[in-house]
Design a protein around this motif. Structure first.
Motif, PDB file in Angstrom:
ATOM      1  N   ALA A 248     -24.579   4.075  17.365  1.00 21.35           N
ATOM      2  CA  ALA A 248     -25.178   3.803  16.056  1.00 21.35           C
ATOM      3  C   ALA A 248     -26.636   3.379  16.190  1.00 21.35           C
ATOM      4  O   ALA A 248     -27.506   3.833  15.436  1.00 21.35           O
ATOM      5  CB  ALA A 248     -24.383   2.725  15.328  1.00 21.35           C
ATOM      6  N   ASN A 249     -26.924   2.522  17.159  1.00 22.85           N
ATOM      7  CA  ASN A 249     -28.301   2.077  17.372  1.00 22.85           C
ATOM      8  C   ASN A 249     -29.185   3.215  17.854  1.00 22.85           C
ATOM      9  O   ASN A 249     -30.328   3.374  17.402  1.00 22.85           O
ATOM     10  CB  ASN A 249     -28.334   0.940  18.394  1.00 22.85           C
ATOM     11  CG  ASN A 249     -27.734  -0.341  17.865  1.00 22.85           C
ATOM     12  OD1 ASN A 249     -27.731  -0.591  16.662  1.00 22.85           O
ATOM     13  ND2 ASN A 249     -27.211  -1.167  18.754  1.00 22.85           N
ATOM     14  N   ARG A 250     -28.663   4.008  18.779  1.00 23.13           N
ATOM     15  CA  ARG A 250     -29.453   5.105  19.357  1.00 23.13           C
ATOM     16  C   ARG A 250     -29.782   6.153  18.296  1.00 23.13           C
ATOM     17  O   ARG A 250     -30.918   6.632  18.213  1.00 23.13           O
ATOM     18  CB  ARG A 250     -28.697   5.732  20.528  1.00 23.13           C
ATOM     19  CG  ARG A 250     -29.537   6.698  21.348  1.00 23.13           C
ATOM     20  CD  ARG A 250     -28.836   7.087  22.638  1.00 23.13           C
ATOM     21  NE  ARG A 250     -27.591   7.792  22.414  1.00 23.13           N
ATOM     22  CZ  ARG A 250     -26.389   7.256  22.575  1.00 23.13           C
ATOM     23  NH1 ARG A 250     -26.249   5.993  22.947  1.00 23.13           N
ATOM     24  NH2 ARG A 250     -25.295   7.974  22.359  1.00 23.13           N
ATOM     25  N   ILE A 251     -28.799   6.488  17.471  1.00 19.03           N
ATOM     26  CA  ILE A 251     -29.032   7.477  16.416  1.00 19.03           C
ATOM     27  C   ILE A 251     -30.015   6.944  15.388  1.00 19.03           C
ATOM     28  O   ILE A 251     -30.913   7.652  14.927  1.00 19.03           O
ATOM     29  CB  ILE A 251     -27.695   7.856  15.755  1.00 19.03           C
ATOM     30  CG1 ILE A 251     -26.815   8.631  16.750  1.00 19.03           C
ATOM     31  CG2 ILE A 251     -27.934   8.704  14.508  1.00 19.03           C
ATOM     32  CD1 ILE A 251     -25.397   8.841  16.280  1.00 19.03           C
ATOM     33  N   ALA A 252     -29.880   5.664  15.027  1.00 16.51           N
ATOM     34  CA  ALA A 252     -30.764   5.070  14.025  1.00 16.51           C
ATOM     35  C   ALA A 252     -32.209   5.037  14.502  1.00 16.51           C
ATOM     36  O   ALA A 252     -33.136   5.298  13.724  1.00 16.51           O
ATOM     37  CB  ALA A 252     -30.291   3.666  13.679  1.00 16.51           C
ATOM     38  N   LEU A 253     -32.429   4.730  15.766  1.00 19.29           N
ATOM     39  CA  LEU A 253     -33.793   4.603  16.266  1.00 19.29           C
ATOM     40  C   LEU A 253     -34.414   5.938  16.643  1.00 19.29           C
ATOM     41  O   LEU A 253     -35.570   6.214  16.305  1.00 19.29           O
ATOM     42  CB  LEU A 253     -33.823   3.663  17.483  1.00 19.29           C
ATOM     43  CG  LEU A 253     -35.209   3.416  18.092  1.00 19.29           C
ATOM     44  CD1 LEU A 253     -36.142   2.781  17.085  1.00 19.29           C
ATOM     45  CD2 LEU A 253     -35.100   2.550  19.343  1.00 19.29           C
ATOM     46  N   LEU A 254     -33.668   6.784  17.339  1.00 22.75           N
ATOM     47  CA  LEU A 254     -34.243   8.022  17.861  1.00 22.75           C
ATOM     48  C   LEU A 254     -34.194   9.177  16.866  1.00 22.75           C
ATOM     49  O   LEU A 254     -34.934  10.153  17.011  1.00 22.75           O
ATOM     50  CB  LEU A 254     -33.519   8.430  19.149  1.00 22.75           C
ATOM     51  CG  LEU A 254     -33.571   7.406  20.284  1.00 22.75           C
ATOM     52  CD1 LEU A 254     -32.825   7.929  21.505  1.00 22.75           C
ATOM     53  CD2 LEU A 254     -35.002   7.051  20.644  1.00 22.75           C
ATOM     54  N   GLY A 255     -33.336   9.085  15.864  1.00 23.28           N
ATOM     55  CA  GLY A 255     -33.240  10.187  14.919  1.00 23.28           C
ATOM     56  C   GLY A 255     -33.114   9.729  13.492  1.00 23.28           C
ATOM     57  O   GLY A 255     -32.465  10.376  12.686  1.00 23.28           O
ATOM     58  N   GLY A 256     -33.743   8.601  13.152  1.00 19.18           N
ATOM     59  CA  GLY A 256     -33.654   8.051  11.805  1.00 19.18           C
ATOM     60  C   GLY A 256     -34.302   8.944  10.774  1.00 19.18           C
ATOM     61  O   GLY A 256     -33.821  10.037  10.469  1.00 19.18           O
TER      62      GLY A 256
END
Length: 364
Positions: A248-256
């Motif tokens: 969830a964190n990785r998707i939010a930061l890298l592909g927000g």
């Protein structure tokens, strides 16, 4: 420790590797290019070589057009002519011509210390709607999430107007508006703030000058609701990397709101030998893995030999981890050779740092 000094002895914080394949400067660059910024100036300190080598022409962010949208500004040699050392403020003052000749109506100031994926078009739209002189981006979070001791909290009224900054040293469960140090204003006002601050000879950093300007001019807040981490300590840098192991964190930061770009190196994929055992890990291109890697991040071009166990650790680029090594809660600096049979254990709240290009012996 206020900053990640052990990791930034030979390079600025903006050049630190992150999440296996990125560097911290990738985030402000990607935020600006996604918003269609016409001109981008990178203001650097004395250790600018690693930043320039990474960004170069900016082609990986589509900044290599014929208009020449990307500019680098290194600090001048002699700052004594201003009476005192003004740190980074002098660099902005000496290069105000960049803003004046850009023909841009608005300026957005942001740095690499705050990790976020922000829609700067929405920020500008909010700035225009509020008819603000300055708009400051903030994140509502608990003080323990701000990772800055003391943190800078915004003193806000109910209508969103900012009256000033409040420095807080206590940690509690209260959710507060944390200043993300992202500012939007007219180019003419930015020029005025820098010139007046140098003339007054009272502050030495652009950050301090902007804090004063917030109290002097009509300022409103813009709330950011995505993933955010302030990289102001080794622990914050460690925690931000560990956060990326959660999808969830990785998707939010890298592909927000947009994808985060980085320098493409055309590396071969990671190689996993017959005894490789990666569990819940992020491993960069060009790695050769023959050991066990658990809940860790391994950046590009790292070799991990047989019998080695890495747990809750971050291995930066171009490292060699010898046979039968055990590392837990460790950050290994770029280009370090960890000798066979080395055992190093840190703590989650205080990770052990091996500086760049060290060759450590066995640590009991």
């Amino acid at each position: 420790m206020e900053t990640s000094r052990l990791l930034t002895v030979s390079k600025p914080l903006a050049a630190l590797p992150f999440c296996g394949s990125y560097r911290l400067i990738d985030f402000p660059l990607s935020n600006l290019t996604a918003a269609g910024s016409e001109s981008i100036g990178i203001f650097m300190n004395e250790q600018y070589r690693s930043i320039y080598n990474h960004v170069r022409s900016g082609s990986d962010w589509d900044l290599d057009g014929i208009s020449g949208d990307l500019f680098f500004f290194a600090p001048g040699i002699d700052q004594s002519r201003y009476g005192q050392n003004h740190e980074d403020l002098v660099n902005y003052y000496d290069n105000l011509e960049f803003v004046e000749k850009s023909d841009s109506d608005y300026v957005v100031v942001l740095g690499a210390q705050v990790l976020c994926n922000i829609d700067l078009r929405a920020l500008l739209q909010n700035h225009l709607e509020q008819k603000a002189a300055i708009t400051v981006v903030y994140k509502t979070a608990r003080r323990s999430e701000g990772e800055s001791l003391p943190i800078v909290e915004l003193d806000m009224s109910k209508n969103g107007r900012i009256k000033g900054m409040v420095s807080e040293e206590t940690l509690d469960k209260k959710r507060v508006p944390i200043n993300m140090e992202i500012y939007c204003m007219k180019a003419s006002l930015f020029i005025k703030v820098v010139r007046c601050s140098v003339a007054r000879n009272e502050v030495y950093y652009l950050r301090e000058a902007l804090h004063q300007a917030v109290a002097e001019f009509s300022t409103y807040g813009f709330e950011y609701t995505g993933y955010m981490k302030k990289i102001q300590s080794i622990k914050a840098y460690y925690d931000a990397n560990m956060d990326m192991l959660k999808d969830a964190n990785r998707i939010a930061l890298l592909g927000g709101s947009h994808q985060i770009g980085t320098k493409m190196k055309n590396e071969v994929p990671a190689y996993y030998g017959p005894k490789a055992a990666p569990y819940h890990a992020l491993i960069g291109e060009g790695c050769r893995v023959n050991g066990c890697i658990r809940h860790s991040i391994v950046n590009r071009n790292v070799s991990v030999y047989e019998g080695t166990n890495l747990e809750d650790s971050i291995i930066l680029e171009d490292c060699i981890i010898g046979e039968n090594v055990y590392l837990k809660h460790v950050i290994v600096g770029q280009g370090t050779y960890v000798k066979p049979n080395t055992r190093i254990t840190g703590r989650a709240d205080q990770p052990f740092v091996l500086e760049k290009k060290q060759t450590p012996h066995r640590i009991p």
